[in-house]
Scaffold this motif. Structure first.
Motif, PDB file in Angstrom:
ATOM      1  N   ILE A 176     -37.346 -39.550   6.102  1.00  7.59           N
ATOM      2  CA  ILE A 176     -38.184 -39.789   7.272  1.00  7.59           C
ATOM      3  C   ILE A 176     -37.846 -41.142   7.878  1.00  7.59           C
ATOM      4  O   ILE A 176     -37.204 -41.995   7.260  1.00  7.59           O
ATOM      5  CB  ILE A 176     -39.699 -39.769   6.933  1.00  7.59           C
ATOM      6  CG1 ILE A 176     -40.032 -40.882   5.926  1.00  7.59           C
ATOM      7  CG2 ILE A 176     -40.135 -38.409   6.427  1.00  7.59           C
ATOM      8  CD1 ILE A 176     -41.534 -41.118   5.772  1.00  7.59           C
ATOM      9  N   GLN A 177     -38.289 -41.325   9.111  1.00  7.44           N
ATOM     10  CA  GLN A 177     -38.346 -42.623   9.763  1.00  7.44           C
ATOM     11  C   GLN A 177     -39.828 -42.945   9.963  1.00  7.44           C
ATOM     12  O   GLN A 177     -40.540 -42.176  10.618  1.00  7.44           O
ATOM     13  CB  GLN A 177     -37.633 -42.605  11.113  1.00  7.44           C
ATOM     14  CG  GLN A 177     -36.152 -42.263  11.004  1.00  7.44           C
ATOM     15  CD  GLN A 177     -35.500 -42.205  12.370  1.00  7.44           C
ATOM     16  OE1 GLN A 177     -34.908 -43.171  12.840  1.00  7.44           O
ATOM     17  NE2 GLN A 177     -35.598 -41.054  13.014  1.00  7.44           N
ATOM     18  N   ALA A 178     -40.272 -44.025   9.359  1.00  6.55           N
ATOM     19  CA  ALA A 178     -41.671 -44.432   9.452  1.00  6.55           C
ATOM     20  C   ALA A 178     -41.773 -45.567  10.457  1.00  6.55           C
ATOM     21  O   ALA A 178     -41.129 -46.614  10.297  1.00  6.55           O
ATOM     22  CB  ALA A 178     -42.199 -44.868   8.091  1.00  6.55           C
ATOM     23  N   VAL A 179     -42.547 -45.360  11.510  1.00  9.30           N
ATOM     24  CA  VAL A 179     -42.698 -46.349  12.574  1.00  9.30           C
ATOM     25  C   VAL A 179     -44.098 -46.953  12.474  1.00  9.30           C
ATOM     26  O   VAL A 179     -45.099 -46.229  12.368  1.00  9.30           O
ATOM     27  CB  VAL A 179     -42.497 -45.717  13.962  1.00  9.30           C
ATOM     28  CG1 VAL A 179     -42.714 -46.753  15.061  1.00  9.30           C
ATOM     29  CG2 VAL A 179     -41.092 -45.125  14.069  1.00  9.30           C
ATOM     30  N   GLY A 180     -44.183 -48.278  12.497  1.00 11.89           N
ATOM     31  CA  GLY A 180     -45.476 -48.957  12.426  1.00 11.89           C
ATOM     32  C   GLY A 180     -46.110 -49.078  13.808  1.00 11.89           C
ATOM     33  O   GLY A 180     -45.462 -49.538  14.753  1.00 11.89           O
ATOM     34  N   ARG A 181     -47.348 -48.666  13.921  1.00 14.30           N
ATOM     35  CA  ARG A 181     -48.039 -48.712  15.209  1.00 14.30           C
ATOM     36  C   ARG A 181     -49.373 -49.436  15.062  1.00 14.30           C
ATOM     37  O   ARG A 181     -49.903 -49.603  13.953  1.00 14.30           O
ATOM     38  CB  ARG A 181     -48.284 -47.290  15.740  1.00 14.30           C
ATOM     39  CG  ARG A 181     -47.014 -46.492  16.033  1.00 14.30           C
ATOM     40  CD  ARG A 181     -46.232 -47.099  17.173  1.00 14.30           C
ATOM     41  NE  ARG A 181     -46.972 -47.041  18.418  1.00 14.30           N
ATOM     42  CZ  ARG A 181     -46.762 -46.152  19.398  1.00 14.30           C
ATOM     43  NH1 ARG A 181     -45.799 -45.242  19.258  1.00 14.30           N
ATOM     44  NH2 ARG A 181     -47.473 -46.180  20.503  1.00 14.30           N
ATOM     45  N   ASP A 182     -49.917 -49.833  16.209  1.00 14.71           N
ATOM     46  CA  ASP A 182     -51.233 -50.470  16.227  1.00 14.71           C
ATOM     47  C   ASP A 182     -52.314 -49.400  16.238  1.00 14.71           C
ATOM     48  O   ASP A 182     -52.110 -48.295  16.750  1.00 14.71           O
ATOM     49  CB  ASP A 182     -51.380 -51.347  17.469  1.00 14.71           C
ATOM     50  CG  ASP A 182     -50.351 -52.470  17.498  1.00 14.71           C
ATOM     51  OD1 ASP A 182     -50.085 -53.047  16.425  1.00 14.71           O
ATOM     52  OD2 ASP A 182     -49.807 -52.741  18.587  1.00 14.71           O
ATOM     53  N   ALA A 183     -53.472 -49.747  15.689  1.00 10.93           N
ATOM     54  CA  ALA A 183     -54.595 -48.815  15.721  1.00 10.93           C
ATOM     55  C   ALA A 183     -55.088 -48.593  17.148  1.00 10.93           C
ATOM     56  O   ALA A 183     -55.570 -47.508  17.490  1.00 10.93           O
ATOM     57  CB  ALA A 183     -55.736 -49.327  14.844  1.00 10.93           C
ATOM     58  N   ALA A 184     -54.932 -49.630  17.987  1.00 17.28           N
ATOM     59  CA  ALA A 184     -55.318 -49.493  19.397  1.00 17.28           C
ATOM     60  C   ALA A 184     -54.281 -48.642  20.126  1.00 17.28           C
ATOM     61  O   ALA A 184     -53.096 -48.643  19.780  1.00 17.28           O
ATOM     62  CB  ALA A 184     -55.436 -50.870  20.036  1.00 17.28           C
ATOM     63  N   HIS A 185     -54.733 -47.934  21.151  1.00 17.23           N
ATOM     64  CA  HIS A 185     -53.832 -47.074  21.908  1.00 17.23           C
ATOM     65  C   HIS A 185     -52.880 -47.903  22.761  1.00 17.23           C
ATOM     66  O   HIS A 185     -53.272 -48.917  23.358  1.00 17.23           O
ATOM     67  CB  HIS A 185     -54.634 -46.113  22.788  1.00 17.23           C
ATOM     68  CG  HIS A 185     -55.207 -44.970  22.010  1.00 17.23           C
ATOM     69  ND1 HIS A 185     -55.522 -43.759  22.571  1.00 17.23           N
ATOM     70  CD2 HIS A 185     -55.511 -44.851  20.696  1.00 17.23           C
ATOM     71  CE1 HIS A 185     -56.005 -42.949  21.644  1.00 17.23           C
ATOM     72  NE2 HIS A 185     -56.006 -43.598  20.492  1.00 17.23           N
ATOM     73  N   ALA A 186     -51.641 -47.456  22.839  1.00 17.33           N
ATOM     74  CA  ALA A 186     -50.611 -48.147  23.612  1.00 17.33           C
ATOM     75  C   ALA A 186     -50.597 -47.627  25.046  1.00 17.33           C
ATOM     76  O   ALA A 186     -50.933 -46.472  25.309  1.00 17.33           O
ATOM     77  CB  ALA A 186     -49.249 -47.948  22.963  1.00 17.33           C
ATOM     78  N   SER A 187     -50.172 -48.493  25.965  1.00 17.75           N
ATOM     79  CA  SER A 187     -50.103 -48.084  27.374  1.00 17.75           C
ATOM     80  C   SER A 187     -48.882 -47.223  27.653  1.00 17.75           C
ATOM     81  O   SER A 187     -48.848 -46.482  28.640  1.00 17.75           O
ATOM     82  CB  SER A 187     -50.073 -49.327  28.267  1.00 17.75           C
ATOM     83  OG  SER A 187     -48.956 -50.152  27.935  1.00 17.75           O
ATOM     84  N   VAL A 188     -47.845 -47.322  26.808  1.00 21.81           N
ATOM     85  CA  VAL A 188     -46.639 -46.500  26.940  1.00 21.81           C
ATOM     86  C   VAL A 188     -46.393 -45.807  25.601  1.00 21.81           C
ATOM     87  O   VAL A 188     -46.406 -46.450  24.556  1.00 21.81           O
ATOM     88  CB  VAL A 188     -45.405 -47.351  27.331  1.00 21.81           C
ATOM     89  CG1 VAL A 188     -44.169 -46.456  27.474  1.00 21.81           C
ATOM     90  CG2 VAL A 188     -45.659 -48.112  28.628  1.00 21.81           C
ATOM     91  N   ASP A 189     -46.179 -44.512  25.645  1.00 18.85           N
ATOM     92  CA  ASP A 189     -45.955 -43.684  24.448  1.00 18.85           C
ATOM     93  C   ASP A 189     -47.094 -43.822  23.450  1.00 18.85           C
ATOM     94  O   ASP A 189     -46.958 -44.430  22.390  1.00 18.85           O
ATOM     95  CB  ASP A 189     -44.630 -44.017  23.755  1.00 18.85           C
ATOM     96  CG  ASP A 189     -44.421 -43.135  22.514  1.00 18.85           C
ATOM     97  OD1 ASP A 189     -44.728 -41.940  22.598  1.00 18.85           O
ATOM     98  OD2 ASP A 189     -43.960 -43.663  21.481  1.00 18.85           O
ATOM     99  N   GLN A 190     -48.204 -43.219  23.801  1.00 21.42           N
ATOM    100  CA  GLN A 190     -49.292 -43.066  22.844  1.00 21.42           C
ATOM    101  C   GLN A 190     -49.281 -41.609  22.384  1.00 21.42           C
ATOM    102  O   GLN A 190     -49.704 -40.727  23.128  1.00 21.42           O
ATOM    103  CB  GLN A 190     -50.647 -43.392  23.455  1.00 21.42           C
ATOM    104  CG  GLN A 190     -51.811 -43.163  22.507  1.00 21.42           C
ATOM    105  CD  GLN A 190     -51.657 -43.924  21.195  1.00 21.42           C
ATOM    106  OE1 GLN A 190     -51.371 -45.120  21.191  1.00 21.42           O
ATOM    107  NE2 GLN A 190     -51.823 -43.240  20.072  1.00 21.42           N
ATOM    108  N   PRO A 191     -48.726 -41.318  21.181  1.00 26.22           N
ATOM    109  CA  PRO A 191     -48.642 -39.932  20.732  1.00 26.22           C
ATOM    110  C   PRO A 191     -49.985 -39.206  20.840  1.00 26.22           C
ATOM    111  O   PRO A 191     -51.041 -39.770  20.511  1.00 26.22           O
ATOM    112  CB  PRO A 191     -48.181 -40.066  19.268  1.00 26.22           C
ATOM    113  CG  PRO A 191     -47.395 -41.347  19.258  1.00 26.22           C
ATOM    114  CD  PRO A 191     -48.126 -42.252  20.209  1.00 26.22           C
ATOM    115  N   GLU A 192     -49.924 -37.967  21.310  1.00 28.24           N
ATOM    116  CA  GLU A 192     -51.125 -37.166  21.516  1.00 28.24           C
ATOM    117  C   GLU A 192     -51.456 -36.415  20.231  1.00 28.24           C
ATOM    118  O   GLU A 192     -50.621 -35.676  19.682  1.00 28.24           O
ATOM    119  CB  GLU A 192     -50.911 -36.173  22.659  1.00 28.24           C
ATOM    120  CG  GLU A 192     -52.086 -35.270  22.944  1.00 28.24           C
ATOM    121  CD  GLU A 192     -53.230 -35.982  23.650  1.00 28.24           C
ATOM    122  OE1 GLU A 192     -54.294 -35.351  23.830  1.00 28.24           O
ATOM    123  OE2 GLU A 192     -53.065 -37.172  24.030  1.00 28.24           O
TER     124      GLU A 192
END
Length: 626
Positions: A111-127
């Protein structure tokens, strides 16, 4: 108004009554049109799967126009400069990413594990399609990857030996769905099967068909062996999405020399690249099915033409009776045409239903996109086009014989006299010295030259389809070793070819039986006369079968060359493919196809020919009452 309604009711009642009296022929009519409408529906649904789901996903997730990545922390300055580059109006990231191993349901996957913020992003917020977004100790799995692993929310998985709970399943427009996930980590990725002689040359630690998961940034950093092993990815939004490729080309050399890429370049993926990867398979499937739909449509026209001709010839006396009681030629034509319009409408509805229910089996690799999971929707335009094609096939196949019957003389129709044979001196001279079965076969074929041409065309279309199937099957057999398609994609395309092959062969089988039975009915009096003059039932049966085998031989040869070769060349031109990538079938396969076609046609025609050859002579010579 009342008179018009009365005429419509009369036409409908007569048409339905005739369909009920001849249920076998009605079922064959339905099957012929159903095959074409089902395949056309599949092709049109896959057309939508090749574009709409990704664009919908991109809109809902505010997908990026460009995805840039670097493979070392020291190159982060390059990403930060991109965020303020001319034309960039928004961005998200940079986000850390690591290669890892995920274990779920007894299966281990890269896998590729990508770290994201808990807050929603303005660009590419997975649905999210299930569950919630990332949280400490929780993992969100990309939808197509989750489907392949059969993972659901609340399941427990391990990432690099550490336990996580699946808190959500989501889709993204920043990467193609699994198994075509874009690679953003330093070790690199290998998609598709790799030949054994090349496997040893792969870099150490390279990921094989990696899936995509999202964790919190803290969890990703805690899983990394050291900070320098992290890669980073950034999503960019441009003022003009159509300039994405030009933007990427203009910043290819903006990377840091130490980022691990040749010349310090920074890998970038435009949204057009991701769209192509996400929908390439659906597009290829669509092309195959639409071509199959055209082939099946031509076969349906041939089948309907024979069925209609036989049915109308059998309804001659009924036409005369309708005219005798005051029916106008237009009323007679409406009654005859209404039967086939009703069948076409039923076949269109059934084809739309079957096609929409079957399509999900052929759109699996796009299941990671919104709108592609489950049954793809059948739009009003798709339903209208399929219905129009079904009605068009019915009208084209039936209009000429219907108009001819409507214009026929009332007295002649009531007499229902057998058609006088055509006397051709050259045919009589050629066939006079042949064995009785061949003599009768040639003369039977000469009585209906248009039917012979339809039989030749039907076999030629079928064999040309088989020719293309052989070419494409051989092409797909070589794909897992080349990486052109991934194993799962090859399997889906094989399913598409299987659907095409089954429907094509089934309709061709129906055509062969229909043409033989129509020949039996049309020549029942001449066959009975031949028996009265000394021919045995066996000779008559063999003659009826041979009358179909001879056109089958011609059609099989024509179907291989030039029709099959021309069809394959047309497909290659439409797809923009390279003919060197596909290998044409060897001569022995083509000879086998021709021989097998003749043998199959002989077997299919044997039963109806035997039934027709054993009908009592006295019964066949009588003028039938309608």
């Amino acid at each position: 108004m009342g008179g018009t309604m009365g005429h419509l009711l009369l036409v409908g009642r007569l048409a339905v009554r005739d369909l009920r009296r001849r249920r076998v022929e009605a079922a064959l009519l339905l099957l012929a049109v159903l095959a074409a409408t089902t395949t056309l529906t599949l092709g049109l649904v896959l057309r939508d799967a090749a574009s709409n789901p990704y664009l919908h996903t991109r809109k809902v997730t505010n997908g990026p126009d460009v995805v840039a990545s670097v493979s070392q922390p020291v190159a982060l300055s390059g990403l930060e400069q991109l965020a303020s580059a001319p034309g960039v109006v928004d961005h998200s990231g940079p986000y850390p990413a690591i290669p890892a191993k995920l274990q779920a349901s007894g299966r281990t996957s890269d896998i590729q594990a990508v770290g994201r913020d808990a807050a929603h992003a303005s660009v590419d917020q997975p649905e999210l399609v299930e569950g919630s977004w990332v949280s400490d100790g929780g993992v969100v799995v990309e939808a197509a990857f989750a489907g392949a692993l059969k993972v659901h929310t609340e399941d427990r998985v391990t990432v690099n030996g550490r336990a996580f709970r699946v808190v959500g399943i989501a889709v993204t427009a920043a990467s193609a769905p699994y198994p075509g996930t874009s690679c953003v980590v330093r070790v690199g990725c290998a998609n598709g099967a790799v030949p054994e002689d090349q496997a040893a040359a792969l870099p150490l630690g390279v990921l094989r068909d990696p899936g995509l998961v999202w964790l919190t940034q803290a969890d990703v950093r805690s899983l990394a062996p050291d900070p320098n092993s992290l890669s980073y990815v950034m999503n960019l939004k441009l003022a003009d999405p159509d300039t994405a490729q030009a933007f990427a080309d203009g910043h290819l050399s903006d990377g840091h020399p130490g980022d691990g890429h040749p010349g310090g370049t920074m890998p970038m993926r435009t949204w057009e690249d991701i769209l192509r990867d996400a929908t390439e398979l659906a597009g290829d499937s669509q092309i195959l099915l639409l071509i199959g739909a055209w082939l099946l449509g031509l076969l349906a026209v041939a089948s309907l033409s024979v069925l209609v001709g036989g049915r109308i010839a059998d309804q001659t006396r009924r036409v005369g009776l309708l005219k005798a009681v005051g029916g106008t030629p237009s009323l007679v034509a409406a009654v005859l045409l209404a039967e086939y319009v009703v069948v076409a409408l039923v076949a269109a509805g059934a084809g739309l239903a079957i096609g929409s229910l079957t399509a999900p089996m052929l759109t699996g690799p796009t299941a990671g996109l919104i709108g592609s999971a489950g049954t793809p929707p059948v739009t009003a335009s798709t339903a209208g086009l399929v219905t129009a094609v079904a009605l068009g096939v019915a009208v084209v196949a039936t209009l000429v014989p219907v108009v001819r019957a409507a214009r026929s003389s009332t007295v002649k129709a009531l007499l229902d006299a057998p058609r006088p044979p055509r006397r051709m001196g050259w045919l009589i001279a050629v066939s006079a010295r042949l064995p009785v079965p061949l003599l009768l076969a040639l003369r039977l074929a000469a009585r209906r030259p248009r039917r012979v041409l339809l039989a030749v065309a039907s076999i030629a279309i079928t064999v040309s389809g088989v020719y293309v199937l052989l070419v494409l099957n051989a092409f797909l057999a070589g794909q897992p070793g080349t990486g052109g398609y991934q194993d799962a994609q090859v399997e889906v395309l094989r399913h598409v070819l299987g659907v095409w092959a089954v429907i094509l062969l089934c309709l061709a089988t129906v055509n062969a039986i229909v043409i033989t039975w129509a020949t039996v009915l049309d020549n029942r009096r001449s066959s009975a006369l031949a028996r009265a003059l000394g021919a045995t039932p066996r000779e008559v049966s063999v003659a009826l079968a041979a009358a179909q085998v001879l056109p089958a031989l011609v059609g099989a040869i024509v179907g291989v060359f030039p029709v099959g070769f021309a069809l394959f060349s047309g497909i290659n031109a439409i797809t923009g493919g390279d003919s060197d990538r596909a290998t044409l079938p060897p001569p022995w396969q083509l000879v086998a196809v021709v021989v097998a076609t003749v043998l199959v046609v002989a077997a299919l025609t044997a039963v109806p020919a035997r039934l027709g050859g054993r009908r009592p002579v006295a019964e066949s010579l009588q003028v039938e009452l309608a």
